[in-house]
Enzyme design. Structure first.
Site: not given
Length: 269
Positions: A93, A129
């Site tokens: 994201h 991430n």
């Protein structure tokens, strides 16, 4: 997908336009609930994202979104599921799922679900991430700051789209990502403050192996707090008033050079 007003440049009570590419590259500005994405269709990735976060009304909602293309954009201008299949890349994201999820419950859910769109994703090495130590931890830290201070924050995030990023499955995988957080100070002489960060995952990705992408052990990435003006040059974006509002380069700042972050205690806000 319904069009929404997107990023609100008046959200902080101070005019703060969304940063934009500094050159004349073609770009698509896409609006979603509480955030916007400026897509570089040639790179099939965002060159800028911007989200408004209302700390006091952020909702703690379960994860319910599913990744999909934005139907307003041709699929060949988005980095879709084929890039992330059978490798160690995550759909990272850019605008975080939780950040636009504020207001009443229905509005918050609509906003968080809207973040699961490929225009808002970029390939990130899975271990970076998912790491709570620095990049993910930094994002949590920024959100917690907004909540504990009872304040509003606008956050801008994107990959650095460099010409020499390594090619892979029809795209180029970004080696670095940048983030700038901005907030109102309530001080008439300096009403805006900002902090900028760069993460370098260059040593985490290897696109030369037979399987396609692998990652080196955790610890191969580095996060820096850097002057916002340096981010503008690095990413080729116009940051407007953000550079002058930078807490690192303000006249009273104790440190002016880029700072490598080893823990969240090193972050200056």
């Amino acid at each position: 997908m319904t069009d929404y007003p997107g990023y609100d440049e008046a959200f902080l009570g101070i005019p703060l336009p969304l940063p934009r590419p500094a050159d004349a590259r073609p770009a698509r500005e896409l609006t979603y609930p509480h955030f916007s994405v400026t897509l570089d269709p040639a790179r099939r990735l965002a060159v800028v994202t911007g989200v408004n976060i209302d700390g006091p009304t952020v909702q703690d909602l379960p994860r319910t979104g599913t990744w999909d293309y934005d139907p307003r954009v041709p699929e060949d201008e988005q980095t879709g599921p084929g890039v992330y299949a059978d490798n160690d890349l995550d759909r990272g994201h850019l605008v975080r799922r939780r950040d636009p999820g504020w207001g009443d419950a229905a509005t918050a859910k609509r906003a968080t679900d809207a973040t699961f769109v490929f225009t808002n994703a970029a390939p990130q090495a899975a271990r970076f991430n998912q790491s709570k130590e620095l990049w993910l931890g930094l994002e949590d830290h920024v959100l917690a700051y907004a909540q504990t201070q009872g304040s509003r924050i606008s956050v801008f995030t994107a990959p650095v789209l460099a010409c020499d990023d390594p090619p892979y499955r029809g795209i180029r995988i970004p080696r670095r990502f940048w983030k700038v957080a901005a907030w109102a100070t309530g001080v008439a002489s300096a009403p805006l403050a900002a902090a900028g960060f760069v993460l370098d995952q260059s040593h985490l990705i290897d696109t030369t192996l037979a399987k396609g992408v692998t990652v080196v052990p955790l610890g191969g990435f580095r996060t820096f707090q850097v002057p916002v003006g340096d981010i503008a040059v690095l990413a080729g974006i116009d940051v407007g008033a953000l550079a002058a509002a930078d807490v690192l380069t303000a006249p009273t700042a104790a440190a002016r050079a880029p700072r490598e972050l080893n823990s969240l205690a090193d972050v200056i806000l």
